[in-house]
Design an enzyme around this catalytic site. Sequence first.
Site, PDB file in Angstrom:
ATOM      1  CB  SER A   1      -3.329  -2.057   8.976  1.00 31.45           C
ATOM      2  OG  SER A   1      -1.991  -1.950   9.334  1.00 31.45           O
TER       3      SER A   1
ATOM      4  NE  ARG B   1      -3.107  -0.075   3.138  1.00 32.86           N
ATOM      5  CZ  ARG B   1      -3.037   0.133   4.463  1.00 32.86           C
ATOM      6  NH1 ARG B   1      -2.603  -0.814   5.277  1.00 32.86           N
ATOM      7  NH2 ARG B   1      -3.418   1.267   4.983  1.00 32.86           N
TER       8      ARG B   1
HETATM    9  N1  URA Z   1      -0.512   2.273  10.834  1.00 32.73           N
HETATM   10  C1  URA Z   1      -0.688   0.949  10.636  1.00 32.73           C
HETATM   11  O1  URA Z   1      -0.296   0.136  11.465  1.00 32.73           O
HETATM   12  N2  URA Z   1      -1.320   0.557   9.528  1.00 32.73           N
HETATM   13  C2  URA Z   1      -1.773   1.399   8.584  1.00 32.73           C
HETATM   14  O2  URA Z   1      -2.331   0.972   7.612  1.00 32.73           O
HETATM   15  C3  URA Z   1      -1.564   2.778   8.791  1.00 32.73           C
HETATM   16  C4  URA Z   1      -0.946   3.184   9.939  1.00 32.73           C
END
Ligand code: URA
Length: 433
Positions: free
Chosen positions: A183, A168
């Site tokens: 996430s 990403r």
């Molecule tokens: N922090 C995370 O752990 N994941 C993300 O996608 C964005 C910020």
Amino acid sequence: MRMVDIIAKKRDGKELSEEEIRWFVESYSSGEVPDYQASAFAMAIYFQDMTQKESAALTYAMAESGDQLDLSAIEGIKVDKHSTGGVGDKTTLIIGPIVAACGVPVAKMSGRGLGHTGGTIDKLESFRGFETEIPKEEFVNLVNEHKIAVAGQSGNLTPADKKLYALRDVTATVNSIPMIASSVMSKKIAAGADAIVLDVKAGSGAFMKEVEDAKRLAEAMVEIGQSLDRKTMAVISNMDQPLGRTVGNALEVKEAIETLQGDGPEDLHELSVKLSSYMLVAGGKADSLEQAEKMVLQVIKNGEALEKMKAFVENQHGDAAAVDNPDSLAAAEHRVEVKAKASGYVHGIEAEEIGVSAMLLGAGRATKDDVLDYSVGIELTKKIGDIVQKGDTIAIMHVNDQDSTESAEKISQAFTISEAAVEKPVLIYETVQ
Ligand code: URA
């Protein structure tokens, strides 16, 4: 199943089933689904969003993609706290000892910093000798006996998230609320939390620049947590300026100690008290926020929170004497003052710019392998709403022999000064639960 069908379904705005999401996570982790298909899928999610059911399925599949910590040997409700990342955010160093002193177990996995935000593990390593690689059995024993231990993130926690997050990052799809929420929550679930208190930052130094977006992210995470039977609540807090007055590892530790002594900056004290109180409620130690706040203020006042910090540092082989004598922490050789370029009121302090300035001085990492200088950083002598005269000191850089010209310029530009009076900003916008 075929990845192309899953991508098309999401592209067309239809809801994916739990099986389809699980299949994607497993097949992408194993390498069966290539990056180009995962990229297209991430972009489809970016534009089409995800339902709450889909985000929960993604979270759970990612949490199950690697090791999951079994903390069932720890007595009590394990409450984790997570901040979405800010500048000068040293609240974990304060909240951990407070909550532990009140009897709620703190069994925390923390990370290192990268870019303009610092990491709790780096800050803790400002205590000479502090160890964060603790064997699981010792970690559990420490929490059972002393109610607090903080360890570095173990190697194989949520590998699917690690892979997808990296993808990403290079495909302009980080800023998707359901993917950020999944996430973050996958890591909390894999790390064994029973309950989760989230500090979602909004403002110039945060992922979410607007309060409305931060609120949507908070709501998404709270819904995911609750649908997975984890009591979850979120505080939305202001990151339009750094939290507290210091940015840089040993400087932040010193400020955390002062806050535990009841002598910290107002904003840092207020946020730490609020987050600790929510943790006590989530951990079942208090029935209401009011009752929790009384308990929190009591352990600050009677010194138990500070004593807890000492025990915590000592247990993890750090120099606990520094808690009584913070001047023995690493200190930089020089102080370089940054002066106001105009008279008026401090209107804004771009937190991200201050974070980058501290990083350039050596307090943070531009790349994963950079070595930190714990002693350097920035002390803000003015905050939003303060009156300044042209030539007043607005910040002090703590430096050794590195060139600080670029940082000085950045700090100066990070401050905006207006002629009209400016009110102190709101610190906590709202709570989602
Ligand atoms: N922090 C995370 O752990 N994941 C993300 O996608 C964005 C910020």
